[in-house]
Every structure is written in structure tokens, then in C-alpha cells.
Design a protein around this motif. Structure first.
Motif, PDB file in Angstrom:
ATOM      1  N   LEU A 166       0.839  -1.203   0.000  1.00 20.74           N
ATOM      2  CA  LEU A 166       0.000   0.000   0.000  1.00 20.74           C
ATOM      3  C   LEU A 166       0.875   1.254   0.000  1.00 20.74           C
ATOM      4  O   LEU A 166       0.590   2.217  -0.710  1.00 20.74           O
ATOM      5  N   HIS A 167       1.929   1.224   0.775  1.00 17.54           N
ATOM      6  CA  HIS A 167       2.826   2.377   0.849  1.00 17.54           C
ATOM      7  C   HIS A 167       3.486   2.650  -0.512  1.00 17.54           C
ATOM      8  O   HIS A 167       3.717   3.811  -0.881  1.00 17.54           O
ATOM      9  N   GLN A 168       3.802   1.574  -1.249  1.00 18.12           N
ATOM     10  CA  GLN A 168       4.415   1.745  -2.574  1.00 18.12           C
ATOM     11  C   GLN A 168       3.452   2.407  -3.555  1.00 18.12           C
ATOM     12  O   GLN A 168       3.871   3.172  -4.421  1.00 18.12           O
ATOM     13  N   TYR A 169       2.183   2.128  -3.429  1.00 20.13           N
ATOM     14  CA  TYR A 169       1.193   2.675  -4.365  1.00 20.13           C
ATOM     15  C   TYR A 169       0.412   3.847  -3.774  1.00 20.13           C
ATOM     16  O   TYR A 169      -0.578   4.273  -4.339  1.00 20.13           O
ATOM     17  N   LYS A 170       0.898   4.376  -2.664  1.00 20.78           N
ATOM     18  CA  LYS A 170       0.197   5.461  -1.982  1.00 20.78           C
ATOM     19  C   LYS A 170       0.068   6.707  -2.870  1.00 20.78           C
ATOM     20  O   LYS A 170      -0.921   7.421  -2.790  1.00 20.78           O
ATOM     21  N   GLN A 171       1.053   6.930  -3.695  1.00 27.34           N
ATOM     22  CA  GLN A 171       1.014   8.126  -4.553  1.00 27.34           C
ATOM     23  C   GLN A 171      -0.083   8.054  -5.604  1.00 27.34           C
ATOM     24  O   GLN A 171      -0.508   9.072  -6.132  1.00 27.34           O
ATOM     25  N   TYR A 172      -0.564   6.854  -5.903  1.00 26.23           N
ATOM     26  CA  TYR A 172      -1.618   6.690  -6.916  1.00 26.23           C
ATOM     27  C   TYR A 172      -3.029   6.676  -6.315  1.00 26.23           C
ATOM     28  O   TYR A 172      -4.007   6.588  -7.046  1.00 26.23           O
ATOM     29  N   ILE A 173      -3.086   6.701  -4.970  1.00 29.30           N
ATOM     30  CA  ILE A 173      -4.383   6.592  -4.292  1.00 29.30           C
ATOM     31  C   ILE A 173      -4.775   7.955  -3.736  1.00 29.30           C
ATOM     32  O   ILE A 173      -3.935   8.742  -3.311  1.00 29.30           O
ATOM     33  N   ASN A 174      -6.038   8.214  -3.740  1.00 29.42           N
ATOM     34  CA  ASN A 174      -6.582   9.437  -3.157  1.00 29.42           C
ATOM     35  C   ASN A 174      -6.098   9.571  -1.703  1.00 29.42           C
ATOM     36  O   ASN A 174      -6.050   8.597  -0.962  1.00 29.42           O
ATOM     37  N   THR A 175      -5.746  10.785  -1.287  1.00 33.00           N
ATOM     38  CA  THR A 175      -5.192  11.026   0.047  1.00 33.00           C
ATOM     39  C   THR A 175      -6.162  10.595   1.147  1.00 33.00           C
ATOM     40  O   THR A 175      -5.754   9.961   2.126  1.00 33.00           O
ATOM     41  N   ASN A 176      -7.436  10.939   0.998  1.00 32.61           N
ATOM     42  CA  ASN A 176      -8.436  10.541   2.012  1.00 32.61           C
ATOM     43  C   ASN A 176      -8.572   9.029   2.089  1.00 32.61           C
ATOM     44  O   ASN A 176      -8.672   8.456   3.171  1.00 32.61           O
ATOM     45  N   CYS A 177      -8.569   8.400   0.940  1.00 30.99           N
ATOM     46  CA  CYS A 177      -8.690   6.934   0.893  1.00 30.99           C
ATOM     47  C   CYS A 177      -7.460   6.284   1.518  1.00 30.99           C
ATOM     48  O   CYS A 177      -7.576   5.326   2.290  1.00 30.99           O
ATOM     49  N   ALA A 178      -6.278   6.808   1.201  1.00 30.43           N
ATOM     50  CA  ALA A 178      -5.033   6.249   1.735  1.00 30.43           C
ATOM     51  C   ALA A 178      -4.979   6.394   3.251  1.00 30.43           C
ATOM     52  O   ALA A 178      -4.575   5.461   3.963  1.00 30.43           O
ATOM     53  N   SER A 179      -5.407   7.542   3.764  1.00 28.28           N
ATOM     54  CA  SER A 179      -5.379   7.730   5.220  1.00 28.28           C
ATOM     55  C   SER A 179      -6.407   6.821   5.901  1.00 28.28           C
ATOM     56  O   SER A 179      -6.156   6.306   6.998  1.00 28.28           O
ATOM     57  N   MET A 180      -7.540   6.608   5.259  1.00 30.19           N
ATOM     58  CA  MET A 180      -8.547   5.719   5.818  1.00 30.19           C
ATOM     59  C   MET A 180      -8.035   4.270   5.837  1.00 30.19           C
ATOM     60  O   MET A 180      -8.196   3.548   6.830  1.00 30.19           O
ATOM     61  N   ILE A 181      -7.378   3.860   4.771  1.00 29.19           N
ATOM     62  CA  ILE A 181      -6.822   2.500   4.716  1.00 29.19           C
ATOM     63  C   ILE A 181      -5.721   2.343   5.761  1.00 29.19           C
ATOM     64  O   ILE A 181      -5.641   1.321   6.449  1.00 29.19           O
ATOM     65  N   THR A 182      -4.893   3.374   5.923  1.00 29.61           N
ATOM     66  CA  THR A 182      -3.827   3.325   6.923  1.00 29.61           C
ATOM     67  C   THR A 182      -4.405   3.211   8.327  1.00 29.61           C
ATOM     68  O   THR A 182      -3.910   2.427   9.151  1.00 29.61           O
ATOM     69  N   SER A 183      -5.443   3.971   8.611  1.00 26.26           N
ATOM     70  CA  SER A 183      -6.060   3.880   9.943  1.00 26.26           C
ATOM     71  C   SER A 183      -6.709   2.507  10.159  1.00 26.26           C
ATOM     72  O   SER A 183      -6.689   1.970  11.269  1.00 26.26           O
ATOM     73  N   ASN A 184      -7.250   1.933   9.076  1.00 26.29           N
ATOM     74  CA  ASN A 184      -7.810   0.578   9.186  1.00 26.29           C
ATOM     75  C   ASN A 184      -6.719  -0.448   9.464  1.00 26.29           C
ATOM     76  O   ASN A 184      -6.914  -1.374  10.256  1.00 26.29           O
ATOM     77  N   PHE A 185      -5.566  -0.289   8.812  1.00 26.66           N
ATOM     78  CA  PHE A 185      -4.436  -1.190   9.083  1.00 26.66           C
ATOM     79  C   PHE A 185      -3.975  -1.050  10.530  1.00 26.66           C
ATOM     80  O   PHE A 185      -3.635  -2.040  11.188  1.00 26.66           O
ATOM     81  N   THR A 186      -3.968   0.159  11.039  1.00 29.10           N
ATOM     82  CA  THR A 186      -3.587   0.380  12.439  1.00 29.10           C
ATOM     83  C   THR A 186      -4.574  -0.327  13.367  1.00 29.10           C
ATOM     84  O   THR A 186      -4.167  -0.983  14.335  1.00 29.10           O
ATOM     85  N   ALA A 187      -5.856  -0.201  13.072  1.00 32.43           N
ATOM     86  CA  ALA A 187      -6.871  -0.872  13.892  1.00 32.43           C
ATOM     87  C   ALA A 187      -6.724  -2.391  13.818  1.00 32.43           C
ATOM     88  O   ALA A 187      -6.846  -3.085  14.832  1.00 32.43           O
ATOM     89  N   ILE A 188      -6.434  -2.897  12.631  1.00 31.62           N
ATOM     90  CA  ILE A 188      -6.255  -4.347  12.472  1.00 31.62           C
ATOM     91  C   ILE A 188      -5.029  -4.810  13.237  1.00 31.62           C
ATOM     92  O   ILE A 188      -5.050  -5.857  13.904  1.00 31.62           O
TER      93      ILE A 188
END
Length: 160
Positions: A68-90
Motif C-alpha cells: 500500500l505504501h508503494q502505491y500510496k502516490q496513486y491513491i486518493n489522500t483521504n482513501c489512503a489515510s482511511m486505509i492506513t487507519s484501518n491497518f492500524t486498527a487491524i
């Protein structure tokens, strides 16, 4: 009452056999990996058999985060932060799961439920129930015999 006392004794005998060595009796019921897992949680000896699975889960999550970090530049900032927070919760959930699989927490439940609840308190309760039932039945029998002797001795005619 004698029948009830006999049925209670039928329950007490196998329970007392199991409670003489409950750990080995339970472990002898199972084989293979399940027996090894139960042995760990019953005795708290050896290594946690679920550690490998939890490590694989953590490794898979870390690999996913790296991708995810490698493709973070291709993902919407809001979406990337939401996915990151979900990974933290997991990751937090996996850490909580790892805490729950430690022997201390599960062994405490086993010790309370089986060793104390069934083999100590449950057995004592059944034994006391059997003892009271047997004594009441025995005294009732003696009372019936005494009443018969008294009736025959005094030749009481109980007709109105």
C-alpha cells in the motif's frame, strides 16, 4: 430416596475418577495438534502453538502495508489515510488477539471452570447431596422399622 441416593452415587463415582487427574483425563480424549494445543493451555508448558499463525498474520499485514505504501502516490489522500487507519486498527486487534492466546488467560478460565467449579465445588455439592439423601433415607427406614415394632408391641388398633 434410596433410588435418588443411588443415582447420585452413579454420578459421583465417574466424576471422582475424572477429578483425580483431570488434566490427563482430558488430554487422553484428544490426539494430534488439538491435544498439543490443549496441553499447552492446561499446563502452560512449552511454546504457544498459535504463535506461528499470529506471526504469519502479522507478516501478511506488514506486507500489505508495504505494498500500500508503494502505491500510496496513486491513491486518493483521504482513501489512503482511511486505509492506513484501518491497518492500524487491524494491527491493534492482532495484538489483542495475541494477548488473548497467552496461556495465563486461558488457563485461568480452565482452572476456575474445571478444577474449581467441577472437581472441587461441584463434586463437594454432589457428595453433600448424596450424603444428606442417604442419611434421610436411612433414618426414614429406621423410623418405619421402629413404628412397626411399636405398633406390634402395643397392639394398637387404629380403626375409628
Amino acid at each position: 430416596l434410596f433410588i435418588l441416593a443411588s443415582l447420585t452415587m452413579i454420578l459421583i463415582i465417574p466424576l471422582s475418577d475424572i477429578c483425580m487427574d483431570p488434566n490427563n483425563k482430558i488430554l487422553n480424549l484428544f490426539s494430534g495438534q488439538l491435544a498439543e494445543t490443549l496441553a499447552y493451555y492446561i499446563t502452560c508448558e512449552g511454546s504457544n502453538p498459535l504463535d506461528d499463525d499470529i506471526q504469519k498474520l502479522r507478516s501478511g499485514l506488514n506486507n500489505s502495508q508495504t505494498i500500500l505504501h508503494q502505491y500510496k502516490q496513486y491513491i486518493n489522500t483521504n482513501c489512503a489515510s482511511m486505509i492506513t487507519s484501518n491497518f492500524t486498527a487491524i494491527n491493534n486487534d492482532v495484538n489483542n488477539l495475541a494477548q488473548l492466546t497467552y496461556c495465563d488467560s486461558i488457563n485461568e478460565i480452565y482452572s476456575t471452570a474445571i478444577l474449581k467449579g467441577v472437581c472441587t465445588d461441584g463434586f463437594a455439592g454432589l457428595y453433600n447431596f448424596w450424603l444428606v439423601t442417604f442419611l434421610v433415607a436411612a433414618f426414614m427406614y429406621v423410623l418405619i422399622c421402629l413404628a412397626n415394632i411399636i405398633y406390634a408391641h402395643y397392639d394398637l388398633n387404629m380403626q375409628p
